[in-house]
Design an enzyme around this catalytic site. Structure first.
Site, short mmCIF file in Angstrom:
data_model
loop_
_atom_site.label_atom_id
_atom_site.label_comp_id
_atom_site.label_asym_id
_atom_site.label_seq_id
_atom_site.Cartn_x
_atom_site.Cartn_y
_atom_site.Cartn_z
N GLY A 1 32.61 38.61 41.56
CA GLY A 1 33.88 39.25 41.20
C GLY A 1 34.03 40.68 41.70
N GLU A 2 32.92 41.47 41.77
CA GLU A 2 33.07 42.89 42.11
C GLU A 2 33.43 43.05 43.59
OE1 GLU A 2 29.07 42.66 40.05
OE2 GLU A 2 30.71 41.24 40.40
N SER A 3 34.25 44.08 43.83
CA SER A 3 34.79 44.21 45.19
C SER A 3 33.70 44.56 46.21
CB SER A 3 35.90 45.25 45.24
OG SER A 3 35.41 46.47 44.68
N ILE B 1 32.09 41.38 47.16
CA ILE B 1 32.97 40.57 48.03
C ILE B 1 32.94 41.15 49.44
CG2 ILE B 1 35.36 39.87 48.43
CD1 ILE B 1 35.77 39.88 45.39
#
Length: 1470
Positions: free
Chosen positions: A660-662, A665
């Site tokens: 989920g964390e940018s 990603i």
């Protein structure tokens, strides 16, 4: 491309050059036929106003050219002189073809002309040797496919269309068809297909015929594929191969390049090949289909078209590729059009695909294995066809599904080596999904999928190949395991009655099992396969096999891969609980290196099924240096070549969950873009462009498919967002549009479905599969040997046995029972051959439940119930078949089998001789009651009193009981049904061959035999101290009989069984306090075992004989009851095996048993008989058993249970045994060395002492004759020992312990006891005193030399004195008064002559001389003067002394008390 091989055809024609003439007697016949056809066409034309009028008018100028050419043909036809095959067919075909092409002719005329052409084609006039045949054939095809005519009425139009089909098919079927070009063949198929379409709006019959023709065409074309040369483009007649140029295909010669014209005249236009009929032209929908589906027109991006030159060559692979591609594209069309309106009678959602699939199936059936030689055909099947099959496999229509499955089965047969991953996908995504109701498939779909699966299972190698290629491949799913589980699960009726589906699944399971069972005979069942062990780390994804076609290489390789795969699954399980521990575990099993490296971890994530994708995503997104390296290695395992960006991204994100964390990603997408750009740059300027675009796609995906986003991004927004990202420039608009629509239509799942369900096949997955299939390991083809069956069976045996058992339980029809039984037997065979003992035990346990024999029967008459229960009877026969056939591998299962046997025994259903061992037959004994001691009178009396139910043994006994009328209440006669049921029961039991389990036990493997014996002991139960129920005792007796039977049958392996058998019998003997059948069986069984085995087992003789001591431990009451029989058995044992008994211990047991019987009235006879056998003539006396036998004989001599005569015989035996001692003594002197001889003579001395001591005891017997005989025997033994060199000391002992003791005892008896106990004692005393005198005199010479002689002599004198004075019955015995002085006088005289008794001067005064006379004078004072008359006794002592000194003789020099012979002196033990 490839060409037809024509050689064979040409040869045939060369051999028969007159082929035509042989068919048709002369040329005239053919001429007449063609003439007739001309006449027919002209006749029809005359009927038409247009043609007929002109014809009549006689105006030659107005006669139409069509008519003219026909007439001209008529003129020529009879004047041709050459053979028909030298005449150009065009000459006689052209006039007809002109009629067909002409748009002025009406339907009837065209129809007749077509019929004429058809007739000529089928006359076999035209073949490949005819002149100009190629041009002629092309003319025909061109003319017919561009046929034009006026439509007058629908019926005639349909007739013409039918005839067109007829002629085109005849063209393809004629011998000359090989000369047609690829182009023309495509035209023919296309025309035919268009008529199929047209027929949709016409009559039913035309539809059917058109479809049928299409089928026939495809079959005809593809049946030539096997004859096509392998070379890609050889020409037919040896013309040099043209260079094949695969270039962009110009539309000049492709079909369907023009739009369909809906003209008003009816035409089959040569260019478009469309059959379109004015008013009835197809509507838009069909038109679109037509456009997309013309052959060669829609060759997709991947199918490169062929160049013009190849298309005009004689037909071969190029046209087949075109046609096959066209058929596949029909499926694509159906897919797109499926939702459209139904504008004609072809129902798109079912009909078109069915039609296309049917054609494809025919093509594959006929092309078969040849397809793999032609890469373009093969790639069509691998990709396009299979992709469509996957799609239609999930169709709701059972018809389509069934067709798809048939095609896949055909492909499996012919091309499985090229379709490894496609087959995996088909089973995973179609069959396994449909066959399980949880994915929402209809019952019909499930049934079709199941039927298909069962068909696959019936292919002998199918499951093996699935296992070897997929289950043992790290990157593939476990198809074999899933299919096997599916079958066993679907065979389970859960809370419902048995349905066809259950039986179907069972058939599949049993087919697989029977396949394995059949392979057993084909060798290579090496059950002891070496376990796989990984010694050190090797990258598991790199493991390769040297040779995939050689079983010596691929079998170990496959097993190793499967081992790795299993370990990886366990590792995955650990990883999902704790990633760190999971990696450690894999390092421990050498699947990861001791020092982790990024590549190996990346490959673990990439290739291991069942990992938690969230955990993998977290690991890959981590900022840790090592994790980042793993991420890049992970991306490096993907192959994105030639993929669209969104497809690549989908595949990448399917393997883990995007965190989920940018930042995470960002990292993940960076690795992805780098890899993507490296492999498929396409129009991207750099990897940053790939990264930005990937990010953009993820955002778009979230935007479009997240319900919380209300305002969705438009296409324009997306394009605007991605401006200037491609190295400062824009990406092409259509490129971005395509991406946008792809994402909108099909979400990228960033949360992959958890759980190992069966996935759907998405387009991106298909692309990935095609990429993988280029790299996957080659397909292993298995032969009919049992290489992997051991491993496969281990996986499926549990569920299989369970499934078959449940179906068997629920089944109600005999054929289903039989199927199950076949399955059970196959499972047993495999378990036995692969040594899977636990599986066999499970099977036996399972089957025993069905015999109903284990259920406590609540039925009135269990025998009849059993007879009526087919299932139970079949199960029973099966259990015993397995026990007899595969007994070697049964372990704990024996207990259940025994339970069944015991139940049959209780019901009285066993044949009478089950328990009597086979060994019995070999030694039929004349003895009544041999082998079965139970037959003697004693036991039956006991049995009755014990109250044990004595059933008449054997089957007929049971039957008569059933009929008996003497029970408490009179029983009615059994009915017909009852008799029949009983008969069935009996037949079943006979089929079981229960007895052979025990008689054949000698062939059982050791471990199994041991388990069988243990099971018997277990089944017999522990003997209780108290009274057990008669039932239990019956069982225990029966088990014991069986146990003894197998012991006797396995005498060679007695060591294995002995311990258990002995302990069991010991338990029975020691816990029984009353006589009963069981203890009787135990004791006699033990005796029989000893009898049988002693001759064979020298080394075990002691063991066996020691076991007989149990008999000595019997409770007194028990022992008493069976004493006589026991003795008879022991007697028999001794007689048979005396020579085999060597040891002291063994003899001790035997003699103890015999001695005991001496006091038993019934038994003593047999006991004595045995002793007689051993001792008479010393037959079996040995140093080892001498003392024991003598002792036993003494007990018989003392025993008063029989006549005195027997005691006398016993004494004779004792006395006779001295001869043995003499013999041994001689042998010892001759054979042995000094030392040994001395040792033996000492032993013999001891034995002799024991013998005389024994006799001494009998001398005190109450019975006069026995007593006296004993004395005589004793005398014999004491005097008859010259041959034995007895040491002097022993004689002293003998006098002390034997002779004096006996005399004293007799004296005591004579004085003390009343006369009625002992009769005629004085006679005995006389014998005794005579014995004393005799022995003393005989030994005088030796004794005189002893130092203690004086003491001994005084002893003799004192005894004589006592005997003289003894009072018997209160008065002195006259006889003794006479005898004793007489004996004494005799003795003294001998002593005198021997020079032992002489007068001499002595200092001590107590010399022998003095003492002698002191005593003698007490007895008979007159004796001195009688013996020594020359002496004057009145002289003084002094005088005596003087004379004494002078009388010492030489002989007596040894008398002085210090003893002058040292050797003898040392020997005295005094």
């Amino acid at each position: 491309m490839g060409r037809l091989k024509l050689q064979s055809g040409i040869k045939a024609i060369e051999e028969e050059p007159e082929e035509c003439d042989s068919s048709y007697a002369n040329k005239a016949t053919l001429a007449c036929m063609i003439n007739a056809e001309v006449g027919a066409v002209l006749a029809v034309m005359r009927r038409n106003v247009r043609w007929g009028g002109r014809y009549i008018s006689g105006d030659d100028q107005l006669e139409h050219s069509l008519i003219q050419s026909l007439k001209a043909l008529r003129k020529q036809i009879f004047s041709w002189q050459h053979p028909w095959n030298t005449i150009n067919p065009a000459v006689y075909l052209q006039p007809f073809l002109d009629v067909i092409r002409s748009d002025e002719t009406g339907a009837p005329i065209t129809g007749v002309a077509l019929s004429s052409v058809y007739k000529i084609l089928t006359l076999d006039v035209i073949d490949q040797n005819t002149v100009n045949v190629e041009d002629a054939m092309h003319l025909v095809v061109d003319a017919v496919t561009s046929c034009r005519f006026e439509v007058t009425d629908p019926a005639s139009e349909e007739v013409v269309l039918m005839k067109i089909l007829q002629v085109l098919l005849a063209c393809m079927k004629s011998k000359a068809s090989v000369t047609l070009s690829n182009q023309h063949v495509c035209t023919i198929v296309n025309t035919c297909f268009r008529i199929v379409h047209q027929a949709g709006t016409k009559g039913e019959l035309l539809q059917r015929i058109a479809r049928h023709t299409m089928h026939e065409l495809v079959r005809c074309i593809f049946s030539h594929l096997p004859d096509v040369d392998d070379t890609e483009h050889a020409l037919v007649n040896g013309v040099s191969p043209a260079k094949q140029e695969i270039a962009g295909l110009d539309n000049d010669y492709t079909f369907g390049s023009k739009q369909i014209e809906n003209g008003s005249s009816s035409e089959l236009d040569g260019q478009t090949s469309s059959v379109s009929y004015g008013s009835s032209a197809s509507t838009g929908l069909v038109a679109t289909v037509m456009e997309e589906s013309t052959i060669g027109g829609s060759s997709g991006k991947d199918a490169l078209p062929y160049d013009l030159h190849l298309m005009t060559e004689p037909y071969g692979v190029p046209c087949m590729v075109e046609i096959f591609h066209f058929l596949c594209s029909l499926l694509n069309v159906a897919e797109h059009m499926g939702m459209g309106p139904r504008s004609n009678t072809i129902a798109f959602d079912e009909d078109v695909p069915l039609f296309a699939l049917g054609l494809i199936n025919s093509a594959i059936e006929l092309g078969g294995p040849s397809i793999r030689r032609h890469p373009r055909l093969l790639s069509l099947i691998q990709d396009e066809l299979f992709r469509n099959l996957m799609q239609f496999g999930l169709s709701m229509s059972p018809l389509i599904l069934s067709m798809v499955c048939s095609i896949v089965l055909n492909l499996y047969h012919h091309l499985r080596t090229e379709l490894k991953l496609q087959l995996e996908a088909f089973f995973s995504c179609v069959i396994l999904r449909l066959a399980q109701s949880k994915y929402g498939a209809l019952y019909q779909q499930q049934e079709v999928a199941m039927e298909a699966l069962v068909d696959f299972c019936r292919q002998k190698t199918f499951m093996v190949e699935m296992y070897a290629n997929l289950d043992c491949d790290i990157t593939c799913s476990n198809v074999f395991e899933d299919l096997a589980n599916l079958l066993s699960k679907n065979a389970f009726p859960v809370n419902c009655p048995l349905s066809a589906m259950h039986i179907l699944a069972l058939d599949g399971l049993i087919a697989v099992i029977q396949g394995m069972a059949e392979r057993i005979g084909n060798g290579s069942v090496n059950s002891e396969q070496a376990p796989v062990n990984l010694e050190e780390y090797t990258p598991f994804w790199m493991v390769k096999c040297d040779n995939y076609s050689d079983s010596n290489h691929w079998v170990p390789f496959v097993r190793r891969r499967k081992y790795i795969k299993r370990r990886l699954m366990i590792g995955a399980d650990h990883f999902n609980r704790d990633p760190k521990k999971g990696l450690e575990f894999l390092q421990g099993t050498h699947l990861l290196p001791d020092k982790l490296d990024p590549q190996s971890v990346a490959c673990f994530f990439r290739y291991t099924a069942g990992l938690d994708k969230n955990l993998v995503g977290d690991f890959l997104g981590n900022h840790d240096e090592f994790c980042v390296q793993v991420l890049h290695e992970f991306a490096g395992t993907f192959d994105f070549q030639g993929m669209n960006l969104d497809t690549a991204l989908r595949l990448f994100l399917e393997t883990f969950r995007l965190p989920g964390e940018s930042q995470k990603i960002q990292r993940v997408l960076e690795a992805f873009s780098e890899r993507y750009y490296e492999q498929s740059p396409q129009i991207l300027a750099n990897k940053d462009a790939a990264l930005l675009l990937s990010y953009s796609l993820i955002m778009l995906n979230t935007d479009q498919h997240n319900v919380q986003v209300k305002k969705k991004m438009t296409e324009e927004d997306f394009i605007r967002n991605n401006r200037h990202i491609n190295g400062g420039n824009d990406l092409p608009r259509e490129f971005l549009c395509e991406l946008y629509h792809s994402i909108c239509k099909n979400e990228i799942r960033t949360t992959p479905e958890q759980g190992a369900g069966f996935p759907e096949m998405t387009p991106s997955r298909w692309i990935d599969l095609m990429h993988k299939s280029q790299k996957t390991a080659p397909f292993i083809v298995s032969d009919s040997r049992a290489y992997l069956d051991h491993d496969m069976f281990a996986i499926m045996s549990g569920p299989t046995i369970a499934a078959i058992s449940v179906v068997f339980d629920h089944a109600e029809h005999e054929d289903v029972y039989q199927t199950c039984i076949d399955g059970f037997l196959a499972v047993a065979k495999i378990s036995a051959c692969h040594h899977l003992e636990d599986v066999l035990d499970d099977l036996v346990v399972s089957l025993c439940k069905f015999t109903t024999l284990l259920n406590p029967s609540s039925v009135e008459e269990p025998v009849l119930a059993f007879g009526d229960d087919t299932k139970a009877r079949m199960a029973t026969v099966t259990v015993f078949t397995i026990a007899n056939r595969y007994g070697d591998y049964i372990r704990t299962g024996w207990r259940n089998i025994l339970d069944c046997i015991l139940r049959l025994h209780k019901l009285g259903l066993l044949p009478a001789r089950v328990a009597s061992d086979a060994a019995d037959e070999s030694e039929v004994s004349a003895d009544p009651g041999h082998g079965k001691p139970i037959t003697n009178s004693l036991s039956s009396a006991h049995m009755q009193s014990m109250g044990t139910p004595r059933r008449s043994s054997g089957l007929m006994g049971r039957f008569s009981q059933l009929l008996s009328l003497d029970t408490e209440e009179p029983r009615s006669q059994p009915t017909e049904q009852q008799l029949a049921a009983h008969q069935r029961t009996l037949q079943t039991i006979q089929k079981c061959h229960v007895d052979s389990i025990f008689t054949e036990s000698k062939f059982l493997q050791a471990e199994s035999l041991l388990q069988l014996a243990r099971a018997l002991i277990w089944a017999a139960g522990r003997p209780q101290k108290g009274n057990s129920s008669p039932e239990d005792e019956d069982t225990a007796v029966f088990c014991l009989e069986l146990l003894i039977a197998i012991t006797l049958n396995n005498r060679d392996r007695i060591v294995l069984l002995w311990q258990g058998v002995y302990e069991h019998i010991a338990n029975i003997v020691q816990s029984t306090v009353m006589p009963c059948a069981l203890v009787e069986k135990a004791v006699f069984g033990l005796l029989r075992i000893c009898q049988r085995l002693l001759p064979y087992k020298e080394n075990l003789a002691d063991e066996l004989l020691r076991s007989l001591q149990l008999v000595l431990k019997l409770d007194a009451r028990v022992a008493d009851a069976y004493c006589e029989q026991i003795t008879q058995e022991v007697s028999r044992l001794v007689k048979a095996n005396a020579t085999h008994i060597r040891s002291l211990m063994g003899w001790r047991t035997i003699t103890s048993l015999l001695s005991i019987t001496a006091r038993h009235p019934e038994a003593s006879e047999a006991g004595f008989d045995a002793l007689l056998f051993i001792m008479s003539d010393g037959a079996h006396l040995l140093p080892a058993n001498y003392v024991l036998c003598v002792d036993a004989a003494r007990q018989f001599a003392e025993s008063r249970v029989a006549q005195a005569e027997r005691s006398v015989r016993a004494l004779d035996l004792m006395a006779g045994s001295v001869d043995c001692l003499t013999r041994w003594s001689h042998e010892a002197k001759e054979a042995m060395e000094e030392e040994e001889a001395a040792k033996l003579s000492q032993d013999i001395g001891e034995m002799w002492l024991r013998l005389v001591q024994g006799l001494r005891k009998v001398c005190l017997d109450h019975r006069e004759d026995v007593r006296n005989h004993a004395l005589l025997s004793l005398q014999k033994c004491l005097t008859g020992v010259d041959g034995i060199n007895l040491p002097h000391g022993l004689w002293l002992q003998c006098f002390d312990l034997v002779i004096f003791t006996m005399l004293d005892d007799l004296l005591e008896i004579a004085q003390g006891h009343s006369q009625k106990d002992y009769r005629n004692m004085d006679g005995t005393l006389i014998i005794a005193v005579k014995l004393l005198s005799k022995v003393f005199l005989q030994l005088l010479h030796e004794l005189a030399q002893l130092t203690t002689f004086c003491k001994l002599w005084l002893g003799v004198l004192s005894r004589m004195e006592k005997y003289l004075k003894v009072k018997v019955k209160g008065k002195k015995s006259e006889k003794l008064q006479e005898v004793v002085p007489e004996l004494l006088k005799n003795t003294l005289l001998v002593m005198k002559t021997k020079g032992v008794l002489v007068q001499r001067s002595a200092l001590g005064g107590d010399s022998l001389w003095e003492l002698t006379w002191l005593h003698v004078n007490n007895i008979a004072p007159s004796l001195q003067s009688e013996v020594f008359p020359d002496q004057h006794w009145e002289q003084s002592q002094h005088k005596q002394g003087e004379t004494g000194g002078s009388l010492v003789s030489d002989e007596t020099g040894a008398v002085p008390s210090n003893g002058s012979l040292p050797s003898e002196g040392s020997g005295t033990g005094g």
